[in-house]
Structures are given as structure tokens and as C-alpha cells.
Design a protein around this motif. Sequence first.
Motif, PDB file in Angstrom:
ATOM      1  N   GLU A 133      41.157 142.060  28.824  1.00 63.61           N
ATOM      2  CA  GLU A 133      41.199 143.444  28.347  1.00 63.61           C
ATOM      3  C   GLU A 133      42.563 144.066  28.597  1.00 63.61           C
ATOM      4  O   GLU A 133      43.116 144.755  27.738  1.00 63.61           O
TER       5      GLU A 133
ATOM      6  N   HIS B  45      35.627 149.594  34.730  1.00 62.67           N
ATOM      7  CA  HIS B  45      36.180 150.445  33.668  1.00 62.67           C
ATOM      8  C   HIS B  45      37.703 150.567  33.771  1.00 62.67           C
ATOM      9  O   HIS B  45      38.246 150.817  34.841  1.00 62.67           O
ATOM     10  N   ILE B  46      38.355 150.390  32.639  1.00 63.85           N
ATOM     11  CA  ILE B  46      39.805 150.589  32.539  1.00 63.85           C
ATOM     12  C   ILE B  46      40.022 151.743  31.558  1.00 63.85           C
ATOM     13  O   ILE B  46      39.626 151.638  30.400  1.00 63.85           O
ATOM     14  N   PRO B  47      40.620 152.837  32.008  1.00 65.87           N
ATOM     15  CA  PRO B  47      40.819 153.981  31.115  1.00 65.87           C
ATOM     16  C   PRO B  47      41.584 153.594  29.847  1.00 65.87           C
ATOM     17  O   PRO B  47      42.497 152.762  29.877  1.00 65.87           O
ATOM     18  N   ALA B  48      41.217 154.198  28.732  1.00 64.99           N
ATOM     19  CA  ALA B  48      41.806 153.870  27.428  1.00 64.99           C
ATOM     20  C   ALA B  48      43.313 154.103  27.383  1.00 64.99           C
ATOM     21  O   ALA B  48      44.023 153.422  26.642  1.00 64.99           O
ATOM     22  N   ALA B  49      43.824 155.028  28.165  1.00 62.72           N
ATOM     23  CA  ALA B  49      45.253 155.355  28.134  1.00 62.72           C
ATOM     24  C   ALA B  49      46.126 154.320  28.843  1.00 62.72           C
ATOM     25  O   ALA B  49      47.350 154.361  28.729  1.00 62.72           O
ATOM     26  N   ILE B  50      45.540 153.377  29.547  1.00 61.81           N
ATOM     27  CA  ILE B  50      46.304 152.373  30.295  1.00 61.81           C
ATOM     28  C   ILE B  50      46.927 151.368  29.339  1.00 61.81           C
ATOM     29  O   ILE B  50      46.254 150.759  28.507  1.00 61.81           O
ATOM     30  N   SER B  51      48.241 151.191  29.464  1.00 62.76           N
ATOM     31  CA  SER B  51      48.968 150.164  28.704  1.00 62.76           C
ATOM     32  C   SER B  51      50.221 149.798  29.481  1.00 62.76           C
ATOM     33  O   SER B  51      50.655 150.540  30.359  1.00 62.76           O
TER      34      SER B  51
ATOM     35  N   VAL C 248      45.934 149.160  38.379  1.00 63.56           N
ATOM     36  CA  VAL C 248      44.783 148.958  37.501  1.00 63.56           C
ATOM     37  C   VAL C 248      43.710 148.181  38.256  1.00 63.56           C
ATOM     38  O   VAL C 248      44.018 147.402  39.166  1.00 63.56           O
TER      39      VAL C 248
ATOM     40  N   ARG D  79      46.312 145.434  25.955  1.00 60.89           N
ATOM     41  CA  ARG D  79      46.915 146.769  26.079  1.00 60.89           C
ATOM     42  C   ARG D  79      48.437 146.730  25.974  1.00 60.89           C
ATOM     43  O   ARG D  79      49.135 147.547  26.544  1.00 60.89           O
TER      44      ARG D  79
END
Length: 71
Positions: A52, A31-37, A26, A56
Motif C-alpha cells: 500500500e 490504517h494509512i491516511p490517504a494524504a501520506i505519500s 508511517v 503512494r
Amino acid sequence: MKLLCQFPDLVDAVAAVAPDVEFVAVPRSGHIPAAISGEALLAAHTSPAILELCARGVQWVHCYGTGVDGV
């Protein structure tokens, strides 16, 4: 376990001793893609993205290189 890692150069070395952990590189900022968790985060202590990424699903944070030099 899924570990979010802000140090892509460390992923291979850590993965070698923890084969059951899924590593996801990461960014430290931007920008951090929304799908990252993930459940854990290996972060730079000066990273503006820590909060942020913690939102997640992160339950554990290790800040690599913590110390007073970055304060």
C-alpha cells in the motif's frame, strides 16, 4: 525528498545526517491516511503495509532487517 519511515525511533538519527530529507512516520500495519505519500520507504520486511505504501509514489524501498529469520 520525502522518506516514509516505519521506524519512528530512527528518524532523529537519520535526519541528523540527512537534513534535506523530509521524514514521515508511517505505520507498519493498519490504517494509512490517504494524504501520506513519499519517494522512498524505510520498511520492516514483515510489514503488511509495504504494498500500500509503495502505491503512494514510492520509487525506492529499503527493508530494514531483511533476512531469513522472518520467513
